[in-house]
Each structure stands twice: as C-alpha cells, then as structure tokens.
Scaffold this motif. Structure first.
Motif, PDB file in Angstrom:
ATOM      1  N   CYS A 140      -5.512   5.777  -1.339  1.00 24.39           N
ATOM      2  CA  CYS A 140      -6.208   5.062  -2.409  1.00 24.39           C
ATOM      3  C   CYS A 140      -5.949   5.797  -3.715  1.00 24.39           C
ATOM      4  CB  CYS A 140      -7.708   4.971  -2.133  1.00 24.39           C
ATOM      5  SG  CYS A 140      -8.655   4.211  -3.479  1.00 24.39           S
ATOM      6  N   SER A 141      -5.323   5.122  -4.668  1.00 22.51           N
ATOM      7  CA  SER A 141      -5.065   5.724  -5.972  1.00 22.51           C
ATOM      8  C   SER A 141      -6.218   5.384  -6.904  1.00 22.51           C
ATOM      9  CB  SER A 141      -3.747   5.201  -6.545  1.00 22.51           C
ATOM     10  OG  SER A 141      -3.479   5.800  -7.793  1.00 22.51           O
ATOM     11  N   TYR A 142      -7.040   6.385  -7.221  1.00 14.99           N
ATOM     12  CA  TYR A 142      -8.163   6.167  -8.129  1.00 14.99           C
ATOM     13  C   TYR A 142      -7.695   6.094  -9.580  1.00 14.99           C
ATOM     14  CZ  TYR A 142     -11.479   7.120  -4.368  1.00 14.99           C
ATOM     15  OH  TYR A 142     -12.210   7.055  -3.214  1.00 14.99           O
ATOM     16  N   ARG A 143      -6.602   6.738  -9.853  1.00 17.36           N
ATOM     17  CA  ARG A 143      -6.057   6.743 -11.213  1.00 17.36           C
ATOM     18  C   ARG A 143      -4.536   6.678 -11.113  1.00 17.36           C
ATOM     19  NH1 ARG A 143      -7.381  11.109 -16.057  1.00 17.36           N
ATOM     20  NH2 ARG A 143      -5.228  11.514 -16.643  1.00 17.36           N
ATOM     21  N   GLY A 144      -3.943   5.756 -11.854  1.00 19.22           N
ATOM     22  CA  GLY A 144      -2.507   5.550 -11.753  1.00 19.22           C
ATOM     23  C   GLY A 144      -2.179   4.480 -10.737  1.00 19.22           C
ATOM     24  N   PRO A 145      -0.915   4.069 -10.681  1.00 22.12           N
ATOM     25  CA  PRO A 145      -0.517   2.977  -9.786  1.00 22.12           C
ATOM     26  C   PRO A 145      -0.653   3.351  -8.318  1.00 22.12           C
ATOM     27  CG  PRO A 145       1.407   4.044 -10.757  1.00 22.12           C
ATOM     28  CD  PRO A 145       0.214   4.620 -11.445  1.00 22.12           C
ATOM     29  N   GLY A 146      -0.823   2.328  -7.480  1.00 23.78           N
ATOM     30  CA  GLY A 146      -0.949   2.535  -6.049  1.00 23.78           C
ATOM     31  C   GLY A 146       0.404   2.675  -5.366  1.00 23.78           C
ATOM     32  N   THR A 147       0.351   2.843  -4.060  1.00 23.63           N
ATOM     33  CA  THR A 147       1.530   3.123  -3.244  1.00 23.63           C
ATOM     34  C   THR A 147       2.454   1.907  -3.139  1.00 23.63           C
ATOM     35  OG1 THR A 147       0.275   4.736  -1.965  1.00 23.63           O
ATOM     36  CG2 THR A 147       2.243   3.822  -0.922  1.00 23.63           C
ATOM     37  N   ASP A 148       3.766   2.143  -3.242  1.00 30.61           N
ATOM     38  CA  ASP A 148       4.776   1.107  -2.987  1.00 30.61           C
ATOM     39  C   ASP A 148       5.011   1.000  -1.473  1.00 30.61           C
ATOM     40  OD1 ASP A 148       5.209   0.722  -5.711  1.00 30.61           O
ATOM     41  OD2 ASP A 148       6.938   2.069  -5.778  1.00 30.61           O
ATOM     42  N   ILE A 161       9.840  -5.170  -2.490  1.00 29.14           N
ATOM     43  CA  ILE A 161       8.905  -4.049  -2.639  1.00 29.14           C
ATOM     44  C   ILE A 161       7.574  -4.558  -3.195  1.00 29.14           C
ATOM     45  CG2 ILE A 161       8.478  -1.846  -3.784  1.00 29.14           C
ATOM     46  CD1 ILE A 161      11.541  -1.478  -3.898  1.00 29.14           C
ATOM     47  N   ARG A 162       6.487  -4.150  -2.567  1.00 27.17           N
ATOM     48  CA  ARG A 162       5.138  -4.479  -3.015  1.00 27.17           C
ATOM     49  C   ARG A 162       4.384  -3.201  -3.346  1.00 27.17           C
ATOM     50  NH1 ARG A 162       7.609  -8.379  -3.230  1.00 27.17           N
ATOM     51  NH2 ARG A 162       7.264 -10.413  -2.229  1.00 27.17           N
ATOM     52  N   GLN A 163       3.261  -3.348  -4.044  1.00 30.00           N
ATOM     53  CA  GLN A 163       2.491  -2.177  -4.458  1.00 30.00           C
ATOM     54  C   GLN A 163       0.997  -2.407  -4.238  1.00 30.00           C
ATOM     55  OE1 GLN A 163       1.866  -0.766  -8.792  1.00 30.00           O
ATOM     56  NE2 GLN A 163       3.547   0.539  -8.059  1.00 30.00           N
ATOM     57  N   VAL A 164       0.324  -1.402  -3.677  1.00 25.36           N
ATOM     58  CA  VAL A 164      -1.132  -1.415  -3.555  1.00 25.36           C
ATOM     59  C   VAL A 164      -1.712  -1.223  -4.956  1.00 25.36           C
ATOM     60  CG1 VAL A 164      -3.131  -0.346  -2.478  1.00 25.36           C
ATOM     61  CG2 VAL A 164      -0.948  -0.407  -1.249  1.00 25.36           C
ATOM     62  N   GLY A 170      -5.325   1.282   1.193  1.00 24.25           N
ATOM     63  CA  GLY A 170      -4.323   0.937   2.193  1.00 24.25           C
ATOM     64  C   GLY A 170      -4.395   1.867   3.387  1.00 24.25           C
ATOM     65  N   LEU A 171      -4.414   1.302   4.586  1.00 23.93           N
ATOM     66  CA  LEU A 171      -4.371   2.088   5.812  1.00 23.93           C
ATOM     67  C   LEU A 171      -3.045   1.781   6.498  1.00 23.93           C
ATOM     68  CD1 LEU A 171      -5.834   4.046   7.715  1.00 23.93           C
ATOM     69  CD2 LEU A 171      -6.858   2.065   8.852  1.00 23.93           C
ATOM     70  N   PHE A 172      -2.182   2.806   6.603  1.00 26.04           N
ATOM     71  CA  PHE A 172      -0.818   2.642   7.103  1.00 26.04           C
ATOM     72  C   PHE A 172      -0.657   3.348   8.451  1.00 26.04           C
ATOM     73  CE2 PHE A 172      -0.545   2.073   2.594  1.00 26.04           C
ATOM     74  CZ  PHE A 172       0.506   1.189   2.368  1.00 26.04           C
ATOM     75  N   ARG A 173      -0.017   2.688   9.392  1.00 22.05           N
ATOM     76  CA  ARG A 173       0.355   3.367  10.629  1.00 22.05           C
ATOM     77  C   ARG A 173       1.414   4.430  10.336  1.00 22.05           C
ATOM     78  NH1 ARG A 173       1.208  -1.033  15.539  1.00 22.05           N
ATOM     79  NH2 ARG A 173      -0.850  -2.042  15.408  1.00 22.05           N
ATOM     80  N   GLY A 174       1.353   5.528  11.113  1.00 19.54           N
ATOM     81  CA  GLY A 174       2.358   6.574  10.997  1.00 19.54           C
ATOM     82  C   GLY A 174       3.247   6.612  12.235  1.00 19.54           C
TER      83      GLY A 174
END
Length: 208
Positions: A140-148, A161-164, A170-174
């Motif tokens: 979770c990006s509290y400041r600045g752009p989120g994850t691509d 390409i999308r961005q959160v 965002g919850l991503f599998r590893g």
C-alpha cells in the motif's frame, strides 16, 4: 463482490487473475483458484493525503521489523516518534490503518506474526518486474504512486501494465504460495514523479 476481474490465464497452471473491489473482504479472494492478486480499491481521505504529502522526507516514519500482529500499530507509532512525525489525528489514522491491514493479513493468511515495513524512498527501489520470494505480500503506497503489475510475458507491452492507486491495497501471491497454480503476475516499483519528494510504501509479509 469485485468491481473488475481481469483474466490473463491461457490454459496453463499460472494464476494471473486480478480481482478489484471496493470492500476490504476482496482481499480474501486471494485464495480463489487462478487469482494472483486482489486489490482493495479505496480512496484516501483528502485531509490525510494532504497531511502525508506535506511532510518532509525526514518526518516520514521508516520501519522494518517482525512483530505479533497486534503490535503493528504500536510499532508504527514508535517509528513515527523516532522520525519526529507530527502527532495528531492523521498520524493516528496512519498507525490505525497499518494495524487494521496487519489484522487483515493475519486473518486472510492465518498467521500470528508479520514482517512489517514502512519504506521511504526518493528513488525507484525495485525497477524490474519480479515475483517476491514470499507466500504473499501486501503493498500500500500511502504517498506516491502505487505498484505497477502485469501478467508474466507481457511486461514488454506498456499497454498491459496496470498500477495500484495511491492508498489502495494490493495483496499479491509470491513464489512460495502453496497452491498448485503458482502466480504468473509480475510487479515492480513505479516511476517516481519529481514533485513527490519521497514515496512511503507499506509492506506486510506473513511469517509462516
């Protein structure tokens, strides 16, 4: 119920679906077959966003620790005290939100401890698309752009390409996700606009 569902799978065992919803229970859908990421599409309160965007880089709380889930909020407050983050309702909102997200991770992934980070960065930390070597990771990006993010194999196509969004979760599998359908979704740190100053990113990993 999800707002959007994007299916990228093409007859293989890789999970590439991204589910997006306006309610926090969307994060539970990470367990569904073929789902590689679930995103809680929320919008930060304007007062909070104005406050955190207005902090100097030195005032942003930075943190890296492993804690029982119920101590996540206290860990953020301790980091904020060290950084000299101004006290007030906005700081309480930040710490409370981290604590709430930690509880969601613990419930969703059935763990009691988490690896908790607040990363402050003026540069792109992970510019290459990748999959984390964890069971799952909340970002979770509290400041600045989120994850691509992008389906594996399509990272060379900018149109895929999308961005959160900022403030969304965002919850991503590893790579260590235990199900048969391992993730086929890549993610990376986004490009940093010059006017942001620094990005503040929350990272929560389950400790299994």
């Amino acid at each position: 119920m999800s707002l959007a569902e994007t299916r990228y799978s093409a007859g293989d065992q890789l999970a590439r679906d991204v589910l997006i919803g306006r309610e926090p229970d969307i994060l539970d859908d990470i367990h569904l077959p073929s789902v590689a990421a679930s995103i809680w599409a929320r919008t930060p309160a304007p007062d909070f966003q104005g406050w955190i965007d207005g902090l100097t880089v030195d005032q942003l709380p930075e943190l890296a620790t492993v804690v029982p889930v119920h101590l996540a909020e206290a860990a953020v407050l301790a980091a904020a005290e060290t950084a000299g983050t101004p006290t007030g309702p906005e700081l309480d909102m930040l710490a409370g939100d981290v604590g709430a997200l930690a509880l969601m991770v613990a419930k969703t992934l059935r763990v009691d401890q988490i690896r908790l980070r607040l990363d402050v960065s003026e540069e792109v930390m992970c510019p290459k698309f990748h999959i984390d070597n964890v069971v799952a990771r909340l970002l979770c990006s509290y400041r600045g752009p989120g994850t691509d993010y992008v389906p594996e194999g399509a990272e060379g196509d900018p149109g895929r390409i999308r961005q959160v969004r900022t403030g969304a979760v965002g919850l991503f599998r590893g790579r260590l996700w235990p199900d048969v359908d391992s993730t086929g979704l890549l993610h990376r740190s986004p490009a940093m606009p010059k006017d942001i100053g620094a990005r503040l990113l929350l990272v929560i990993d389950p400790v299994v």
